[in-house]
Design a protein around this motif. Structure first.
Motif, short mmCIF file in Angstrom:
data_model
loop_
_atom_site.label_atom_id
_atom_site.label_comp_id
_atom_site.label_asym_id
_atom_site.label_seq_id
_atom_site.Cartn_x
_atom_site.Cartn_y
_atom_site.Cartn_z
N MET A 1 -3.90 10.47 2.95
CA MET A 1 -2.68 10.94 3.55
C MET A 1 -2.96 11.99 4.60
SD MET A 1 -0.33 11.23 0.20
CE MET A 1 -0.10 9.82 -0.87
N SER A 2 -4.13 11.90 5.20
CA SER A 2 -4.53 12.93 6.13
C SER A 2 -5.66 12.42 6.99
CB SER A 2 -4.98 14.16 5.36
OG SER A 2 -5.88 13.78 4.36
N ALA A 3 -6.18 13.30 7.86
CA ALA A 3 -7.20 12.87 8.80
C ALA A 3 -8.38 13.80 8.79
CB ALA A 3 -6.61 12.83 10.22
N ARG A 4 -9.53 13.24 9.00
CA ARG A 4 -10.75 14.04 9.03
C ARG A 4 -10.91 14.67 10.41
NH1 ARG A 4 -15.63 11.24 6.39
NH2 ARG A 4 -14.08 11.41 4.76
N ARG A 5 -11.37 15.88 10.43
CA ARG A 5 -11.58 16.61 11.66
C ARG A 5 -13.05 16.58 12.02
NH1 ARG A 5 -11.53 23.04 12.42
NH2 ARG A 5 -11.70 23.01 14.67
N TRP A 6 -13.35 16.90 13.28
CA TRP A 6 -14.74 17.01 13.69
C TRP A 6 -15.41 18.13 12.93
CZ3 TRP A 6 -17.58 14.03 16.88
CH2 TRP A 6 -16.87 13.02 17.52
N ARG B 1 -13.28 9.22 0.18
CA ARG B 1 -13.72 7.97 0.81
C ARG B 1 -13.37 8.11 2.29
NH1 ARG B 1 -11.68 3.84 -4.05
NH2 ARG B 1 -13.13 4.67 -5.61
N ALA B 2 -12.74 7.10 2.87
CA ALA B 2 -12.27 7.28 4.24
C ALA B 2 -11.18 8.33 4.29
CB ALA B 2 -11.77 5.96 4.80
N GLY B 3 -10.43 8.46 3.20
CA GLY B 3 -9.43 9.51 3.05
C GLY B 3 -9.81 10.39 1.88
N PRO B 4 -9.12 11.52 1.70
CA PRO B 4 -9.46 12.44 0.61
C PRO B 4 -9.09 11.88 -0.75
CG PRO B 4 -7.44 13.11 1.67
CD PRO B 4 -7.97 11.98 2.49
N SER B 5 -9.70 12.46 -1.78
CA SER B 5 -9.31 12.11 -3.14
C SER B 5 -7.87 12.54 -3.39
CB SER B 5 -10.23 12.80 -4.15
OG SER B 5 -9.73 12.65 -5.46
N LEU B 6 -7.14 11.73 -4.16
CA LEU B 6 -5.76 12.07 -4.50
C LEU B 6 -5.66 12.78 -5.84
CD1 LEU B 6 -3.84 8.87 -3.34
CD2 LEU B 6 -4.45 10.92 -2.05
N ALA B 7 -6.79 13.07 -6.47
CA ALA B 7 -6.76 13.79 -7.74
C ALA B 7 -6.04 15.12 -7.55
CB ALA B 7 -8.18 14.04 -8.24
N GLY B 8 -5.02 15.36 -8.37
CA GLY B 8 -4.26 16.60 -8.28
C GLY B 8 -3.33 16.67 -7.09
N ILE B 9 -2.95 15.53 -6.53
CA ILE B 9 -2.13 15.52 -5.31
C ILE B 9 -0.75 16.13 -5.53
CG2 ILE B 9 -1.35 13.16 -5.76
CD1 ILE B 9 -1.98 14.66 -2.31
N ILE B 10 -0.16 15.91 -6.69
CA ILE B 10 1.19 16.40 -6.94
C ILE B 10 1.17 17.94 -7.00
CG2 ILE B 10 3.19 16.34 -8.46
CD1 ILE B 10 2.54 13.68 -7.05
N GLY B 11 1.95 18.54 -6.13
CA GLY B 11 2.00 20.00 -6.05
C GLY B 11 0.97 20.61 -5.13
N ALA C 1 7.24 14.21 -5.33
CA ALA C 1 7.93 12.92 -5.33
C ALA C 1 8.71 12.70 -4.04
CB ALA C 1 8.85 12.82 -6.54
N ARG C 2 9.36 13.74 -3.54
CA ARG C 2 10.18 13.60 -2.35
C ARG C 2 9.33 13.39 -1.10
NH1 ARG C 2 11.55 16.59 1.80
NH2 ARG C 2 10.40 18.39 0.98
N THR C 3 8.30 14.21 -0.92
CA THR C 3 7.52 14.14 0.31
C THR C 3 6.65 12.88 0.37
OG1 THR C 3 5.82 15.57 -0.70
CG2 THR C 3 7.51 16.63 0.67
N ILE C 4 6.12 12.45 -0.76
CA ILE C 4 5.33 11.21 -0.76
C ILE C 4 6.23 10.02 -0.43
CG2 ILE C 4 3.99 9.63 -2.19
CD1 ILE C 4 2.90 12.10 -3.66
N ALA C 5 7.39 9.99 -1.03
CA ALA C 5 8.32 8.89 -0.74
C ALA C 5 8.71 8.89 0.73
CB ALA C 5 9.55 9.00 -1.62
N ARG C 6 8.94 10.07 1.28
CA ARG C 6 9.34 10.16 2.68
C ARG C 6 8.20 9.71 3.61
NH1 ARG C 6 13.45 9.48 6.02
NH2 ARG C 6 13.41 10.89 7.82
N LEU C 7 6.96 10.06 3.26
CA LEU C 7 5.81 9.64 4.05
C LEU C 7 5.81 8.14 4.27
CD1 LEU C 7 2.89 10.28 5.24
CD2 LEU C 7 2.06 9.72 2.95
N PHE C 8 6.07 7.39 3.18
CA PHE C 8 6.02 5.93 3.29
C PHE C 8 7.34 5.31 3.72
CE2 PHE C 8 2.36 6.84 0.54
CZ PHE C 8 1.39 6.16 1.24
N ARG D 1 8.71 2.50 -3.48
CA ARG D 1 8.31 3.88 -3.21
C ARG D 1 8.42 4.73 -4.48
NH1 ARG D 1 11.49 3.03 1.49
NH2 ARG D 1 13.17 4.37 0.69
N GLU D 2 9.48 4.52 -5.22
CA GLU D 2 9.66 5.25 -6.48
C GLU D 2 8.56 4.90 -7.47
OE1 GLU D 2 11.47 7.59 -9.58
OE2 GLU D 2 11.68 7.57 -7.38
N ALA D 3 8.21 3.61 -7.54
CA ALA D 3 7.16 3.18 -8.47
C ALA D 3 5.82 3.79 -8.08
CB ALA D 3 7.08 1.65 -8.49
#
Length: 432
Positions: A1-6, A353-363, A387-394, A418-420
């Protein structure tokens, strides 16, 4: 859900657990292996991946010696330079020059306005050419100075090479092969050949013959004047990469269907086929003695092959990676997440991986996952993942919700899906 920087991160294989010496296969990339090159001595290789990393390998031991995380996008091309340095190029439009053992690139070229698709070293070893989806080829002296810009292709330029006399050759989506005049050949114009398919790959042999291939799965051998000497059908799948053997007698053609065809160049016939597990082979390179090929593909592995017999060196079949979602069979949210699992791990021990780990993403606040490089744009955002921001992202898509991200654009149109997904992430990413 993000981008890698130089920013560089260097890892040694022993510390990262990336080495593998028993099966002659090199495992370390977190995504398909997009590019390969072998150094002149034949003992070292460098690879680039869709995971935005480049890895320097000891071929005989199968050990990842150094992991270079610098590019903000897939590493599409790599090159071994004659002085022991390496070059990497990326979809971020930048080219970096590296010296083994150094944690940061010695030099960065950033002239391209689009993804860099290929690199080629000049015959004298003093200049590097790059092709790009910005429609240009650029040639720059490795010692520095402004790049020479070659413009004329209509659309993406996918491949570049050099003729023995120093002229550059390029090919692209416009189905043309272009031979560019030397810089000091005032008034000369490019020689243009139009072929019947979009072109993905080029190779040039020591005597100046050009091999070109692409969407129609036919490898065409061209004289420098544009005459087609031979056509070799290696179908049914498009050709992605070409590599001439060190002595120029053979050409290896890698395909989207998972096979590599070794061609007898003089006869214009197929010698053998290297058949892998069926996933696309994105890259191919010869070892200097000509008896062995390396391939990189969609299975995230670099494989070694006997180029004469087509037999794999080491076991061909690898155990299938464990299904990270097996424990959630029947969970609708897990099925929605399958589109994300190639780029994002769920457990902290799996790392980025290509994106960050989602472990502990909530909060968690955006752009704060450990061991991951983010863009300044994301670091400045006031978003906490819930829950709100993740749903809005997608709902609206990453490009609109988090401008500056490198996350592939995707939306989930169904509110129920999205809810699921959110409920699944709440369960699967929570601390044990």
């Amino acid at each position: 859900m993000s981008a890698r920087r130089w920013g560089p991160i260097v890892g040694i294989a022993i510390l990262l657990g990336l080495g593998a010496s028993a099966d002659a296969q090199m495992r370390g990339h977190g995504g398909p292996v997009r590019a390969l090159a072998v150094a002149a001595g034949g003992t070292l290789a460098i690879s680039g991946g869709f995971d935005q990393a480049a890895i320097l390998w000891g071929i005989e031991t199968g050990t990842a010696l150094t992991v270079l995380r610098f590019h903000d996008g897939a590493v599409n091309a790599v090159a071994a330079l004659p002085d022991g340095r390496f070059a990497t190029a990326s979809e971020d439009g930048r080219i970096a020059l590296w010296r083994a053992g150094q944690p940061e690139p010695e030099r960065v070229f950033s002239e391209h306005a689009g993804p860099v698709s290929a690199l080629a070293l000049a015959p004298d070893g003093l200049a590097l050419a790059s092709s790009s989806w910005d429609g240009t080829v650029r040639i720059r002296a490795l010692s520095g100075g402004p790049a020479r810009v070659l413009a004329g292709h209509h659309g993406n330029v996918n491949a570049v090479a050099f003729l023995p006399d120093g002229r550059a050759v390029s090919a692209g989506y416009d189905a043309t092969v272009r031979v560019w005049p030397l810089a000091d050949d005032a008034g000369a114009v490019p020689v243009l050949f139009t072929l019947p398919t979009v072109l993905n790959a080029l190779a040039v042999t020591q005597d100046g013959e050009i091999a070109a291939a692409g969407g129609d799965a036919v490898v065409r051998l061209l004289r420098p004047d544009g005459r087609v000497r031979a056509e070799i059908d290696v179908g049914p799948n498009p050709v992605i990469a070409l590599a001439p053997s060190p002595d120029g007698t053979r050409i290896a053609a890698a395909s989207a269907g998972g096979a590599v065809t070794v061609i007898d160049r003089a006869a214009g016939t197929v010698l053998t086929r290297l058949v892998g597990p069926g996933l696309p082979v994105w890259s191919v390179a010869w070892r200097p003695e000509g008896g062995e090929l390396l391939t990189g593909g969609g299975d995230r592995l670099i494989r070694r092959w006997d180029a004469r017999t087509g037999a794999p060196i080491g076991p061909l079949a690898m155990p299938r990676p464990a299904d990270a979602l097996a424990a959630y069979h029947g969970d609708r949210g897990a099925e929605v997440f399958r589109a994300c699992v190639a780029c994002h791990a769920l457990r902290p021990e799996d790392g980025p991986r290509a994106g960050p780990s989602l472990a502990g993403i909530i909060g968690r606040r955006i752009a704060t996952a450990p061991d991951y490089r983010y863009s300044d744009a994301l670091k400045g955002m006031d978003i906490v993942w819930d829950a709100r921001t993740i749903a809005r992202l997608f709902e609206v898509g990453p490009a609109r919700y988090t401008p500056g991200t490198r996350m592939p654009e995707q939306t989930i149109t169904s509110a129920e899906d999205r809810e699921a997904l959110v409920r699944f992430l709440e369960r699967a990413t929570a601390a044990p």
